[in-house]
Design a protein around this motif. Structure first.
Motif, mmCIF file in Angstrom:
data_model
loop_
_atom_site.group_PDB
_atom_site.id
_atom_site.type_symbol
_atom_site.label_atom_id
_atom_site.label_comp_id
_atom_site.label_asym_id
_atom_site.label_seq_id
_atom_site.Cartn_x
_atom_site.Cartn_y
_atom_site.Cartn_z
ATOM 1 N N GLN A 94 0.838 -1.207 0.000
ATOM 2 C CA GLN A 94 0.000 0.000 0.000
ATOM 3 C C GLN A 94 0.873 1.259 0.000
ATOM 4 O O GLN A 94 0.562 2.246 -0.671
ATOM 5 C CB GLN A 94 -0.933 -0.006 1.217
ATOM 6 N N THR A 95 1.969 1.214 0.738
ATOM 7 C CA THR A 95 2.919 2.335 0.767
ATOM 8 C C THR A 95 3.405 2.650 -0.637
ATOM 9 O O THR A 95 3.452 3.814 -1.062
ATOM 10 C CB THR A 95 4.133 1.981 1.660
ATOM 11 N N ALA A 96 3.783 1.587 -1.364
ATOM 12 C CA ALA A 96 4.286 1.753 -2.733
ATOM 13 C C ALA A 96 3.216 2.358 -3.643
ATOM 14 O O ALA A 96 3.522 3.231 -4.471
ATOM 15 C CB ALA A 96 4.756 0.405 -3.282
ATOM 16 N N VAL A 97 1.965 1.911 -3.485
ATOM 17 C CA VAL A 97 0.873 2.468 -4.301
ATOM 18 C C VAL A 97 0.728 3.969 -4.017
ATOM 19 O O VAL A 97 0.611 4.783 -4.936
ATOM 20 C CB VAL A 97 -0.456 1.714 -4.042
ATOM 21 N N LEU A 98 0.757 4.351 -2.744
ATOM 22 C CA LEU A 98 0.646 5.767 -2.377
ATOM 23 C C LEU A 98 1.800 6.587 -2.967
ATOM 24 O O LEU A 98 1.595 7.694 -3.473
ATOM 25 C CB LEU A 98 0.620 5.921 -0.854
ATOM 26 N N LEU A 99 3.017 6.034 -2.913
ATOM 27 C CA LEU A 99 4.176 6.727 -3.480
ATOM 28 C C LEU A 99 4.037 6.862 -4.998
ATOM 29 O O LEU A 99 4.361 7.904 -5.569
ATOM 30 C CB LEU A 99 5.468 5.995 -3.109
ATOM 31 N N GLU A 100 3.539 5.819 -5.645
ATOM 32 C CA GLU A 100 3.362 5.858 -7.106
ATOM 33 C C GLU A 100 2.344 6.917 -7.541
ATOM 34 O O GLU A 100 2.485 7.502 -8.615
ATOM 35 C CB GLU A 100 2.935 4.488 -7.646
ATOM 36 N N VAL A 101 1.317 7.147 -6.718
ATOM 37 C CA VAL A 101 0.325 8.157 -7.095
ATOM 38 C C VAL A 101 0.769 9.568 -6.681
ATOM 39 O O VAL A 101 0.022 10.530 -6.857
ATOM 40 C CB VAL A 101 -1.101 7.840 -6.560
ATOM 41 N N GLY A 102 1.989 9.674 -6.153
ATOM 42 C CA GLY A 102 2.586 10.988 -5.911
ATOM 43 C C GLY A 102 2.520 11.514 -4.494
ATOM 44 O O GLY A 102 2.818 12.682 -4.244
ATOM 45 N N ALA A 103 2.117 10.652 -3.532
ATOM 46 C CA ALA A 103 2.015 11.099 -2.142
ATOM 47 C C ALA A 103 3.382 11.151 -1.468
ATOM 48 O O ALA A 103 4.295 10.412 -1.826
ATOM 49 C CB ALA A 103 1.088 10.168 -1.359
ATOM 50 N N LYS A 104 3.492 12.036 -0.480
ATOM 51 C CA LYS A 104 4.615 12.014 0.466
ATOM 52 C C LYS A 104 4.117 11.201 1.652
ATOM 53 O O LYS A 104 3.200 11.629 2.352
ATOM 54 C CB LYS A 104 4.985 13.432 0.893
ATOM 55 N N VAL A 105 4.717 10.031 1.859
ATOM 56 C CA VAL A 105 4.132 9.052 2.779
ATOM 57 C C VAL A 105 4.889 8.984 4.105
ATOM 58 O O VAL A 105 6.110 8.851 4.140
ATOM 59 C CB VAL A 105 4.096 7.643 2.136
ATOM 60 N N TYR A 106 4.103 9.062 5.177
ATOM 61 C CA TYR A 106 4.577 8.806 6.544
ATOM 62 C C TYR A 106 3.832 7.562 6.998
ATOM 63 O O TYR A 106 2.599 7.531 6.942
ATOM 64 C CB TYR A 106 4.243 9.992 7.454
ATOM 65 N N SER A 107 4.554 6.520 7.408
ATOM 66 C CA SER A 107 3.897 5.242 7.688
ATOM 67 C C SER A 107 4.314 4.695 9.040
ATOM 68 O O SER A 107 5.483 4.789 9.425
ATOM 69 C CB SER A 107 4.244 4.248 6.573
ATOM 70 N N ILE A 108 3.347 4.116 9.750
ATOM 71 C CA ILE A 108 3.581 3.549 11.090
ATOM 72 C C ILE A 108 3.257 2.057 11.067
ATOM 73 O O ILE A 108 2.207 1.653 10.573
ATOM 74 C CB ILE A 108 2.683 4.234 12.147
ATOM 75 N N GLU A 109 4.159 1.248 11.618
ATOM 76 C CA GLU A 109 3.928 -0.198 11.734
ATOM 77 C C GLU A 109 4.114 -0.634 13.180
ATOM 78 O O GLU A 109 5.075 -0.250 13.837
ATOM 79 C CB GLU A 109 4.891 -0.957 10.810
ATOM 80 N N ARG A 110 3.185 -1.460 13.669
ATOM 81 C CA ARG A 110 3.179 -1.893 15.075
ATOM 82 C C ARG A 110 3.979 -3.183 15.296
ATOM 83 O O ARG A 110 4.440 -3.463 16.395
ATOM 84 C CB ARG A 110 1.704 -2.082 15.501
ATOM 85 N N GLN A 111 4.113 -4.005 14.230
ATOM 86 C CA GLN A 111 4.833 -5.286 14.349
ATOM 87 C C GLN A 111 6.313 -5.056 14.025
ATOM 88 O O GLN A 111 6.656 -4.734 12.885
ATOM 89 C CB GLN A 111 4.259 -6.304 13.351
#
Length: 213
Positions: A94-111
């Motif tokens: 999902q991160t990659a999809v967001l980056l491909e559509v041009g977003a600046k992505v901040y992502s949090i993972e709990r595991q």
């Protein structure tokens, strides 16, 4: 880490499947067509990488069904340059999809296991989020707020108030809410104190983990 003509052909068929299911956003479809989803999965599942289904990954999590990823991204209405917070990095697809559509992505993972794996993996494919953080998605990322959009990629029992508070006016929170089955809810901040809510059908997600420490 090969992406063959066979994989590319399978992606084209997947895109046609998503179109038939109602995905219309050309940027989202182009992202699905470009990203080698098979590389985000364990090798034993590579034959299933371009079937429109969720599959298990590490730490008892799943890589979401492509339709779900596409639908959430479409509902978020990402514009190029938007600052997006993703709750639940998971495999990083999902991160990659967001980056491909041009977003600046901040992502949090709990595991932690997944966080370490995905943090190493994404740059190998050329995907570089602004920040990838090991932490509690329920509290969001206040020091980077406000965001142009927030996407939650796991089933939440309720809507965390900090996430709503971290939206810009006009921005959306896309979140699956519920226990065994979730309703996809979209909250739009219409003023500093008011939000509108829309619902977009039933989905199934792994649960959003809360930090119990």
């Amino acid at each position: 880490m090969k992406d063959t003509f066979t994989h590319q052909g399978m992606r084209k068929r997947l895109v046609e499947t998503l179109k038939k299911k109602g995905i219309t956003n050309p940027d989202v479809l182009a992202a699905v067509n470009k990203i080698p989803r098979h590389l985000f999965m364990d090798s034993s599942f590579i034959d299933h990488a371009y079937v429109d289904k969720a599959f298990p990954i590490a730490a008892d999590q799943t890589i979401s069904q492509p339709y779900t990823v596409a639908r959430q991204t479409e509902l978020l209405g990402v514009k190029r340059g938007d600052k997006i917070l993703e709750i639940g990095t998971g495999s990083g697809y999902q991160t990659a999809v967001l980056l491909e559509v041009g977003a600046k992505v901040y992502s949090i993972e709990r595991q932690n296991e997944l966080f370490k794996k995905t943090k190493r993996f994404l740059p190998k494919l050329g995907y570089r989020p602004k920040k990838l953080i090991f932490g509690d998605g329920y509290i969001g990322l206040e020091n980077e707020a406000p965001f142009d959009g927030i996407i939650v990629t796991a089933g939440a029992p309720y809507v965390p108030k900090p996430l709503l508070a971290q939206l810009k006016v006009g921005a959306k929170l896309v979140i699956p809410v519920g226990d065994k089955v979730q309703i996809m809810e979209v909250y739009t901040r219409i003023s500093p104190t008011a939000f509108s809510k829309e619902e977009f059908g039933e989905f199934r997600f792994v649960p959003l983990l809360e930090d119990k420490n």
